[in-house]
Enzyme design. Structure first.
Site, PDB file in Angstrom:
ATOM      1  N   LYS A   1       0.689  -1.132  -0.058  1.00 39.76           N
ATOM      2  CA  LYS A   1      -0.127  -0.009   0.164  1.00 39.76           C
ATOM      3  C   LYS A   1       0.859   1.141  -0.053  1.00 39.76           C
ATOM      4  O   LYS A   1       0.547   2.239  -0.827  1.00 39.76           O
ATOM      5  CB  LYS A   1      -0.887   0.022   1.276  1.00 39.76           C
ATOM      6  CG  LYS A   1      -2.029  -1.115   1.051  1.00 39.76           C
ATOM      7  CD  LYS A   1      -2.765  -0.919   2.339  1.00 39.76           C
ATOM      8  CE  LYS A   1      -3.604  -2.250   2.542  1.00 39.76           C
ATOM      9  NZ  LYS A   1      -4.536  -2.376   3.728  1.00 39.76           N
TER      10      LYS A   1
ATOM     11  N   GLN B   1      -3.876  -1.020   9.893  1.00 37.34           N
ATOM     12  CA  GLN B   1      -3.955  -2.573   9.192  1.00 37.34           C
ATOM     13  C   GLN B   1      -4.392  -3.537  10.226  1.00 37.34           C
ATOM     14  O   GLN B   1      -4.330  -3.603  11.479  1.00 37.34           O
ATOM     15  CB  GLN B   1      -2.549  -2.892   8.786  1.00 37.34           C
ATOM     16  CG  GLN B   1      -2.631  -4.099   8.030  1.00 37.34           C
ATOM     17  CD  GLN B   1      -3.469  -4.090   6.762  1.00 37.34           C
ATOM     18  OE1 GLN B   1      -3.529  -2.933   6.301  1.00 37.34           O
ATOM     19  NE2 GLN B   1      -3.681  -5.252   6.138  1.00 37.34           N
TER      20      GLN B   1
ATOM     21  N   ASP C   1     -10.304   3.469   4.605  1.00 39.07           N
ATOM     22  CA  ASP C   1     -10.927   2.157   4.485  1.00 39.07           C
ATOM     23  C   ASP C   1     -12.557   2.112   4.138  1.00 39.07           C
ATOM     24  O   ASP C   1     -13.077   1.243   3.719  1.00 39.07           O
ATOM     25  CB  ASP C   1     -10.669   1.307   5.492  1.00 39.07           C
ATOM     26  CG  ASP C   1      -9.407   0.587   5.441  1.00 39.07           C
ATOM     27  OD1 ASP C   1      -9.232  -0.135   4.477  1.00 39.07           O
ATOM     28  OD2 ASP C   1      -8.280   0.584   6.236  1.00 39.07           O
TER      29      ASP C   1
HETATM   30  N1  GUN Z   1      -6.673  -6.523   6.563  1.00 39.06           N
HETATM   31  C1  GUN Z   1      -7.264  -6.889   5.408  1.00 39.06           C
HETATM   32  N2  GUN Z   1      -7.728  -6.302   4.487  1.00 39.06           N
HETATM   33  C2  GUN Z   1      -7.645  -5.059   5.207  1.00 39.06           C
HETATM   34  C3  GUN Z   1      -8.258  -3.815   4.517  1.00 39.06           C
HETATM   35  O1  GUN Z   1      -8.855  -3.593   3.611  1.00 39.06           O
HETATM   36  N3  GUN Z   1      -7.846  -2.643   5.377  1.00 39.06           N
HETATM   37  C4  GUN Z   1      -7.424  -2.600   6.643  1.00 39.06           C
HETATM   38  N4  GUN Z   1      -6.995  -1.764   7.265  1.00 39.06           N
HETATM   39  N5  GUN Z   1      -7.135  -3.913   7.102  1.00 39.06           N
HETATM   40  C5  GUN Z   1      -6.940  -5.148   6.262  1.00 39.06           C
END
Ligand code: GUN
Length: 294
Positions: free
Chosen positions: A53, A97, A120
């Site tokens: 990311k 995350q 998100d």
């Molecule tokens: N863990 C797995 N997928 C995601 C996501 O799309 N966002 C976040 N913040 N954590 C995750």
């Protein structure tokens, strides 16, 4: 013949539009989005996702800040970290995350991140807006899936969709989005009595379980559209929730793993980051490619 969807290529197109928009806006207001990413503990998959990311964000001109914390921080500290980021004017987007270490309460993430910085889009306020069909951003994986479905099928009205998995990140928001698109949606999960039979009725089957190769060829309807959200490592190989080699013979469209939904999730995270930045600066998020992406 099935069509294997190249999610990486579609994501690259979106990323180049985001990059152009970030550059254009920087020339006008001399500011760029900045995403703060919080990584707690030592989950190795999370480290890989966060690095991907951050790299993608930097590539499109979005500034980043990575905040890492030891596994042993407590809930109070987690709240404080998020509150500080909410208050910092240089931070335009916040991502914590998941999953968090077991002793931490993930609900703090959903309830504390300011919805204007919730890239998100899975906090309670943004999920509320989504369910009222009033949201400007949607959770990243469902937003990517909607884009793919509309790109290849155009009108989703009347389609029978089965979603396997009811997480707050994928299954639940996706159900809401596809109901809005006039689909008939069934969400199945670990307590569903006959998952295989439900799957066999789906025009569109979306699988988000994390169980490698769960979906076999005799589970899917002929000529259905199959979307695989799972990512697991088996014998050092990345595989999805769908037994791809066998299932693909029965589908009209299918997403592979890797190179399917994963890259689209990252690109949609950056799309959300850009949209929130534009909204925060009273700039229109009515840019053509963004409109096309909803
Ligand atoms: N863990 C797995 N997928 C995601 C996501 O799309 N966002 C976040 N913040 N954590 C995750």
């Amino acid at each position: 013949m099935t069509y294997i969807i190249n999610g990486k290529l579609i994501a690259e197109e979106l990323l180049s539009s985001i990059k152009k928009e970030v550059k254009d806006k920087f020339e006008i207001i001399k500011m760029r989005p900045k995403i703060a990413t919080v990584l707690i503990g030592n989950n190795s998959a999370s480290k890989v996702y966060v690095n991907a990311k951050l790299k993608a964000a930097e590539n499109v001109g979005i500034n980043t800040e990575l905040l890492t914390f030891n596994e042993d921080i407590n809930n109070k500290k987690l709240s404080e970290i998020i509150t500080t980021l909410n208050e910092r004017s240089d931070i335009t987007g916040i991502l914590v995350q998941l999953p968090l270490p077991k002793h931490l309460d993930e609900q703090i993430v959903f309830e504390t991140i300011n919805y204007k910085k919730d890239v998100d889009a899975f906090g309670i306020y943004n999920i509320g807006l989504l369910n009222h069909w009033k949201s400007q951003i949607m959770p990243c994986t469902p937003q990517g899936i909607l884009f793919i479905l509309k790109k290849y099928l155009k009108d989703l009205s009347g389609k029978k969709v089965v979603i396997i998995g009811r997480s707050i990140i994928v299954g639940r928001p996706l159900a809401s989005i596809l109901i809005r698109e006039n689909c008939t949606v069934t969400v199945v999960h670990s307590k569903t009595i006959n998952i295989k039979e439900e799957c066999s009725l789906a025009d569109i089957l979306i699988v988000a379980t994390g169980v490698p190769n769960l979906i076999k060829a005799d589970w899917v309807k002929k000529n259905s559209f199959v979307i695989d959200v799972g990512i697991s490592r088996v014998n050092n190989k990345i595989v999805g929730d769908v037994d791809f080699e066998n299932v693909k013979n029965f589908t009209s469209f299918i997403t592979p793993v890797p190179g399917g939904i994963g890259p689209l999730t990252v690109a949609n995270l950056l799309l959300n980051t850009l949209k929130l930045f534009l909204i925060q600066n009273n700039l229109s998020s009515d840019v053509a490619f963004i409109k096309n992406h909803n």
